[in-house]
Design a protein around this motif. Structure first.
Motif, PDB file in Angstrom:
ATOM      1  N   ILE A   1       0.689  -1.108  -0.092  1.00 19.83           N
ATOM      2  CA  ILE A   1       0.051   0.056   0.105  1.00 19.83           C
ATOM      3  C   ILE A   1       0.793   1.349  -0.132  1.00 19.83           C
ATOM      4  O   ILE A   1       0.513   2.159  -0.833  1.00 19.83           O
ATOM      5  CB  ILE A   1      -1.032  -0.028   1.235  1.00 19.83           C
ATOM      6  N   LEU A   2       1.906   1.410   0.739  1.00 20.55           N
ATOM      7  CA  LEU A   2       2.705   2.469   1.085  1.00 20.55           C
ATOM      8  C   LEU A   2       3.811   2.405   0.299  1.00 20.55           C
ATOM      9  O   LEU A   2       4.752   3.403   0.061  1.00 20.55           O
ATOM     10  CB  LEU A   2       2.995   2.599   2.438  1.00 20.55           C
ATOM     11  N   MET A   3       4.349   1.456  -0.287  1.00 13.74           N
ATOM     12  CA  MET A   3       5.593   1.112  -1.023  1.00 13.74           C
ATOM     13  C   MET A   3       5.986   1.990  -2.280  1.00 13.74           C
ATOM     14  O   MET A   3       6.819   2.580  -2.452  1.00 13.74           O
ATOM     15  CB  MET A   3       5.673  -0.305  -1.725  1.00 13.74           C
ATOM     16  N   PRO A   4       4.773   2.462  -3.069  1.00 10.82           N
ATOM     17  CA  PRO A   4       4.814   3.563  -4.092  1.00 10.82           C
ATOM     18  C   PRO A   4       5.104   4.776  -3.614  1.00 10.82           C
ATOM     19  O   PRO A   4       5.567   5.838  -4.554  1.00 10.82           O
ATOM     20  CB  PRO A   4       3.629   3.407  -4.852  1.00 10.82           C
ATOM     21  N   PHE A   5       4.678   5.095  -2.529  1.00  7.74           N
ATOM     22  CA  PHE A   5       4.975   6.408  -2.050  1.00  7.74           C
ATOM     23  C   PHE A   5       6.433   6.650  -1.426  1.00  7.74           C
ATOM     24  O   PHE A   5       6.763   7.131  -0.303  1.00  7.74           O
ATOM     25  CB  PHE A   5       3.889   6.747  -0.946  1.00  7.74           C
TER      26      PHE A   5
ATOM     27  N   TYR B   1       6.775   8.276  -6.447  1.00  6.52           N
ATOM     28  CA  TYR B   1       5.692   9.450  -5.960  1.00  6.52           C
ATOM     29  C   TYR B   1       6.118  10.729  -6.521  1.00  6.52           C
ATOM     30  O   TYR B   1       5.540  11.568  -7.378  1.00  6.52           O
ATOM     31  CB  TYR B   1       5.295   9.306  -4.778  1.00  6.52           C
ATOM     32  N   LEU B   2       7.388  10.991  -6.089  1.00  8.63           N
ATOM     33  CA  LEU B   2       8.087  12.329  -6.462  1.00  8.63           C
ATOM     34  C   LEU B   2       8.536  12.357  -7.875  1.00  8.63           C
ATOM     35  O   LEU B   2       8.526  13.568  -8.431  1.00  8.63           O
ATOM     36  CB  LEU B   2       9.445  12.333  -5.466  1.00  8.63           C
ATOM     37  N   ALA B   3       8.398  11.273  -8.642  1.00  5.51           N
ATOM     38  CA  ALA B   3       8.826  11.520 -10.075  1.00  5.51           C
ATOM     39  C   ALA B   3       7.517  11.882 -10.812  1.00  5.51           C
ATOM     40  O   ALA B   3       7.946  12.162 -12.093  1.00  5.51           O
ATOM     41  CB  ALA B   3       9.121   9.978 -10.508  1.00  5.51           C
ATOM     42  N   ARG B   4       6.285  12.191 -10.166  1.00  9.47           N
ATOM     43  CA  ARG B   4       5.181  12.418 -11.062  1.00  9.47           C
ATOM     44  C   ARG B   4       4.727  13.721 -10.704  1.00  9.47           C
ATOM     45  O   ARG B   4       5.196  14.271  -9.790  1.00  9.47           O
ATOM     46  CB  ARG B   4       3.897  11.429 -10.471  1.00  9.47           C
TER      47      ARG B   4
ATOM     48  N   GLU C   1       1.927  16.812 -10.199  1.00  4.37           N
ATOM     49  CA  GLU C   1       1.003  16.768  -9.346  1.00  4.37           C
ATOM     50  C   GLU C   1      -0.318  15.990  -9.653  1.00  4.37           C
ATOM     51  O   GLU C   1      -0.981  15.425  -8.997  1.00  4.37           O
ATOM     52  CB  GLU C   1       0.514  18.123  -9.056  1.00  4.37           C
ATOM     53  N   ALA C   2      -0.641  15.750 -10.959  1.00  2.45           N
ATOM     54  CA  ALA C   2      -1.744  15.243 -11.484  1.00  2.45           C
ATOM     55  C   ALA C   2      -1.720  13.832 -11.100  1.00  2.45           C
ATOM     56  O   ALA C   2      -2.289  12.850 -10.571  1.00  2.45           O
ATOM     57  CB  ALA C   2      -2.261  15.439 -12.891  1.00  2.45           C
ATOM     58  N   GLY C   3      -0.452  13.121 -11.553  1.00  3.15           N
ATOM     59  CA  GLY C   3      -0.138  11.758 -11.313  1.00  3.15           C
ATOM     60  C   GLY C   3       0.022  11.437  -9.827  1.00  3.15           C
ATOM     61  O   GLY C   3      -0.368  10.327  -9.190  1.00  3.15           O
ATOM     62  N   ARG C   4       0.384  12.476  -9.036  1.00  7.60           N
ATOM     63  CA  ARG C   4       0.457  12.300  -7.422  1.00  7.60           C
ATOM     64  C   ARG C   4      -0.907  12.146  -6.796  1.00  7.60           C
ATOM     65  O   ARG C   4      -1.181  11.504  -5.942  1.00  7.60           O
ATOM     66  CB  ARG C   4       1.277  13.439  -6.758  1.00  7.60           C
ATOM     67  N   ARG C   5      -1.802  12.947  -7.274  1.00 10.36           N
ATOM     68  CA  ARG C   5      -3.137  12.929  -6.876  1.00 10.36           C
ATOM     69  C   ARG C   5      -3.714  11.617  -7.281  1.00 10.36           C
ATOM     70  O   ARG C   5      -4.526  11.142  -6.611  1.00 10.36           O
ATOM     71  CB  ARG C   5      -3.955  14.101  -7.433  1.00 10.36           C
ATOM     72  N   ALA C   6      -3.597  11.199  -8.498  1.00  6.97           N
ATOM     73  CA  ALA C   6      -4.017   9.613  -8.847  1.00  6.97           C
ATOM     74  C   ALA C   6      -3.614   8.750  -8.145  1.00  6.97           C
ATOM     75  O   ALA C   6      -4.419   7.571  -7.732  1.00  6.97           O
ATOM     76  CB  ALA C   6      -3.591   9.411 -10.378  1.00  6.97           C
ATOM     77  N   MET C   7      -2.363   8.772  -7.591  1.00  2.63           N
ATOM     78  CA  MET C   7      -1.860   7.604  -6.521  1.00  2.63           C
ATOM     79  C   MET C   7      -2.534   7.784  -5.544  1.00  2.63           C
ATOM     80  O   MET C   7      -2.835   6.857  -4.626  1.00  2.63           O
ATOM     81  CB  MET C   7      -0.195   7.845  -6.425  1.00  2.63           C
ATOM     82  N   ARG C   8      -2.574   8.974  -4.678  1.00  2.00           N
ATOM     83  CA  ARG C   8      -3.148   9.392  -3.428  1.00  2.00           C
ATOM     84  C   ARG C   8      -4.719   8.879  -3.629  1.00  2.00           C
ATOM     85  O   ARG C   8      -5.098   8.290  -2.648  1.00  2.00           O
ATOM     86  CB  ARG C   8      -3.339  10.727  -3.139  1.00  2.00           C
TER      87      ARG C   8
ATOM     88  N   THR D   1       4.145  14.926   0.863  1.00  2.00           N
ATOM     89  CA  THR D   1       5.140  15.400  -0.080  1.00  2.00           C
ATOM     90  C   THR D   1       6.395  15.548   0.944  1.00  2.00           C
ATOM     91  O   THR D   1       7.672  14.927   0.457  1.00  2.00           O
ATOM     92  CB  THR D   1       4.851  16.290  -0.979  1.00  2.00           C
ATOM     93  N   ALA D   2       6.344  16.197   1.846  1.00  3.07           N
ATOM     94  CA  ALA D   2       7.646  16.675   2.684  1.00  3.07           C
ATOM     95  C   ALA D   2       8.073  15.460   3.148  1.00  3.07           C
ATOM     96  O   ALA D   2       9.195  15.162   3.192  1.00  3.07           O
ATOM     97  CB  ALA D   2       7.000  17.428   3.579  1.00  3.07           C
ATOM     98  N   VAL D   3       7.264  14.465   3.775  1.00  2.16           N
ATOM     99  CA  VAL D   3       7.731  13.218   4.481  1.00  2.16           C
ATOM    100  C   VAL D   3       8.440  12.268   3.435  1.00  2.16           C
ATOM    101  O   VAL D   3       9.476  11.740   3.704  1.00  2.16           O
ATOM    102  CB  VAL D   3       6.637  12.495   5.183  1.00  2.16           C
ATOM    103  N   VAL D   4       7.883  12.288   2.269  1.00  2.34           N
ATOM    104  CA  VAL D   4       8.357  11.262   1.274  1.00  2.34           C
ATOM    105  C   VAL D   4       9.713  11.946   0.910  1.00  2.34           C
ATOM    106  O   VAL D   4      10.805  11.130   0.632  1.00  2.34           O
ATOM    107  CB  VAL D   4       7.345  10.972   0.059  1.00  2.34           C
ATOM    108  N   ARG D   5       9.749  13.313   0.772  1.00  2.81           N
ATOM    109  CA  ARG D   5      11.142  13.931   0.140  1.00  2.81           C
ATOM    110  C   ARG D   5      11.880  13.640   1.275  1.00  2.81           C
ATOM    111  O   ARG D   5      13.443  13.318   0.985  1.00  2.81           O
ATOM    112  CB  ARG D   5      10.827  15.348   0.075  1.00  2.81           C
TER     113      ARG D   5
END
Length: 666
Positions: free
Chosen positions: A290-294, A298-301, A303-310, A349-353
């Motif tokens: 579930i959380l592995m893609p984040f 996730y950062l490579a996408r 904002e639209a791609g990130r929104r779709a993942m969320r 996003t800040a946590v992933v970064r």
């Protein structure tokens, strides 16, 4: 779990050594000229020519009788010569069947094709870039036969940059998926009873590059009567490819992947009712799927791609993230899950970064608790609960005891130690006994190594330690840096930058000392050591069973672990009554002024002999005595040790060690 037969839909062709009883292209797995196989090894192959010598070679080199092994290699549309290599191998290895088929887009269909042709009592799935230990199949099938196992996990070890998905350390013929680590490895590479697989119509999802084995692995563990673990042998070697082309490292349509995981977990939920057991399984899925893609994907996408993942992940979080699951996650994943559930997109996003390509700051220590160095900790503009950052329960001692030796009557110990994720700045050795404890300070270096000197005569605040059995632990403390009242905000690197320390901020952990490496050959021979005004005492190191924890036994009476275990001798007497007695013994730590004297005893009498003693290297002593004449009878021979207040009579054994040494005087 939904049944999913998934029979092949594409045309296939097979090759195997020609035989009148087994025509080309036959689907049968057993030939009349060979006994039915015990195990079928199924190997999906797609453009892995460079690894086939290692992978298939490890199967051909198994110690299990080749007649008991069937190998089915399914070439899934390879274009690098893998198919030709397999055909050539089949010409020289009668147990190998090769199936050729068009590319199917993942390992699922090749494995299903192999299952449809398998004839072994068991099946084992081997990826074509990995390899087996030589005794793997023999050991795995033996365990399955002895314990009627439906699934057997062999120990998995990583190689070439890949880590093992789970560290299996204890062999166990029957484990539960809810209180053992087996559920953390749902990949195919393990042994399955084939009748069990067919009874439940277990098949792999076809056409998926990643997680195609999840439904198969989950269904097998939920339905198996007996799951066994073989952890005392490296069965499966998991390799990383030198071209970085492992399926788990490829780019993905992550929203579609998360939608697929949603269907998988729906089957888990259908099979396990809400409660602690389901939560135990879901912790693994939040880690693994579930959380592995984040992370970097996730950062490579944009904002639209990130929104779709969320949006794809939030239904999973809403359904399966209980408080118990959230608390069991490490802080980084805990923060991700909370941000997804609460719709905190910027914070996510800040946590992933902070976890991707950056070095986090040191953990923040306050009030005896440790908090991970993630952004927005106690930031009033981003109110995230402290509990999301709390890693106190995950702070554990990482330590090694690398050397220990007695010098005189002082035990010197050397090792390394730190606290996981926190570091350390103070170490001491702590001895525990019946509610009492004694602390021995250790010198701790900036490289994490430590040295302690334990003197039983002075360790108890300058006084002798009490007699008894003491367990030895290492206590590691980190004081860290305590933040000010303003809190910490911004990137991970901001955490801990304010100065100031406080004893209340310290985190302390203890762990048993377990010798390893050269220290593992611990000298457990009892020895004489100084014990202050009371005089010498007998001390002995020993390792507890089965965990090997280090203990020190102080016993003034010398009854639990007697001195002189290697005391051997000889005695002879002439008809005239002249007798000689000689013996050798090792007495570690024996004082130079100690007395050694032979003693003869029978049922009622005791005779002390004038004894000559020679001391050699290594605490070795040689004692001799001559008896011109003496009372007749049969005497047991002992060697009396006198050192201050320590007085022991050590029975002498015959030279061959078969019994007590006796002297017969006519």
């Amino acid at each position: 779990m939904s049944d999913n037969p998934m029979r092949p839909t594409h045309p296939t062709s097979s090759t195997r050594p020609e035989s009148p009883e087994s025509p080309e292209g036959s689907g049968g797995s057993a030939r009349p000229d060979r006994p039915a196989p015990t195990v079928t090894v199924i190997v999906p192959v797609h453009n892995t020519r460079r690894y086939l010598d290692r992978s298939l070679g490890s199967v051909f080199a198994q110690t299990l009788d080749p007649d008991r092994i069937e190998v089915i290699a399914v070439d899934d549309g390879s274009t690098d010569g893998s198919g030709a290599w397999l055909d050539a191998a089949a010409a020289t290895h009668p147990q190998l069947t090769v199936v050729h088929q068009p590319p199917s887009g993942g390992a699922g269909k090749p494995r299903n094709v192999g299952l449809d042709r398998a004839g072994g009592d068991y099946v084992f799935f081997l990826d074509s870039d990995d390899h087996l230990g030589p005794e793997a199949l023999a050991r795995l099938t033996r365990m399955a036969e002895e314990h009627h196992s439906d699934v057997v996990y062999g120990r998995i070890v990583g190689a070439e940059g890949r880590g093992a998905p789970v560290d299996l350390r204890t062999t166990n013929p029957r484990v539960s998926i809810f209180d053992s680590p087996v559920y953390w490895s749902l990949a195919a590479y393990k042994l399955f009873r084939r009748s069990f697989v067919e009874r439940h119509r277990l098949r792999f999802v076809e056409g998926r590059l990643l997680a195609e084995d999840l439904p198969f692995g989950i269904a097998a563990l939920l339905r198996a009567d007996t799951v066994s673990v073989l952890a005392d042998y490296d069965c499966y070697h998991l390799h990383g490819r030198d071209d970085d082309s492992n399926a788990s490292r490829q780019d993905m349509d992550w929203p579609a992947y998360l939608a697929y995981i949603d269907t998988v977990l729906a089957d888990v939920a259908a099979g396990v009712p809400p409660g602690p057991d389901r939560d135990t399984l879901m912790v693994r899925h939040f880690h693994g799927e579930i959380l592995m893609p984040f992370a970097a994907p996730y950062l490579a996408r944009d904002e639209a791609g990130r929104r779709a993942m969320r949006e794809a992940a939030r239904p999973l979080v809403d359904r399966y993230l209980t408080d118990r699951v959230l608390a069991a996650l490490p802080p980084g994943l805990r923060l991700r899950a909370h941000c997804l559930r609460a719709g905190l997109d910027a914070e996510l996003t800040a946590v992933v970064r902070a976890d991707t390509g950056r070095t986090p700051g040191p953990p923040h220590l306050q009030d005896g608790r440790a908090y991970a160095a993630y952004p927005h900790f106690r930031d009033p503009d981003h109110p995230l609960p402290d509990a999301l950052y709390d890693l106190t329960s995950r702070v554990a001692v990482q330590q090694r005891l690398t050397d220990l030796q007695w010098v005189g009557g002082v035990l010197h110990l050397h090792g390394s130690a730190t606290l996981r994720a926190v570091g350390a700045d103070h170490v001491e050795v702590v001895l525990h006994r019946s509610g009492a404890h004694v602390g021995v300070p250790a010198a701790y270096g900036p490289d994490g190594t430590w040295h302690a000197a334990l003197d039983p005569a002075t360790a108890a605040h300058g006084a002798p330690m009490a007699d008894g059995v003491w367990g030895l632990k290492i206590a590691v403390t980190a004081h860290g840096t305590e933040a000010g009242d303003a809190g910490v905000a911004g990137d991970a690197g901001d955490v801990g930058e304010t100065a100031g320390t406080s004893p209340a901020a310290a985190v302390r952990r203890e762990a048993w000392l377990v010798p390893e490496g050269g220290a593992a050959a611990t000298d457990t021979a009892p020895r004489v050591v100084s014990h202050g005004p009371a005089g010498p005492t007998v001390a002995a190191l020993f390792l507890s069973s089965p965990h090997g924890h280090l203990h020190l036994d102080l016993d003034h009476d010398g009854a639990r672990r007697p001195l002189g275990a290697d005391l051997r001798g000889a005695a002879a007497c002439a008809r005239s009554g002249r007798a000689t007695v000689a013996a050798g013994v090792t007495l570690p730590g024996c004082p130079v002024d100690a007395g050694l004297q032979f003693v003869l005893r029978d049922a009622t009498r005791c005779v002390a002999l004038r004894t000559t003693v020679e001391r050699a290297a290594g605490d070795r002593y040689r004692a001799r005595a001559r008896l011109r004449s003496g009372p007749s009878g049969t005497w047991r021979v002992a060697l009396r040790l006198t050192a201050g207040g320590l007085r022991r009579e050590l029975p002498v054994q015959s030279a061959d060690g078969t019994g007590p040494l006796t002297l017969r005087v006519p």
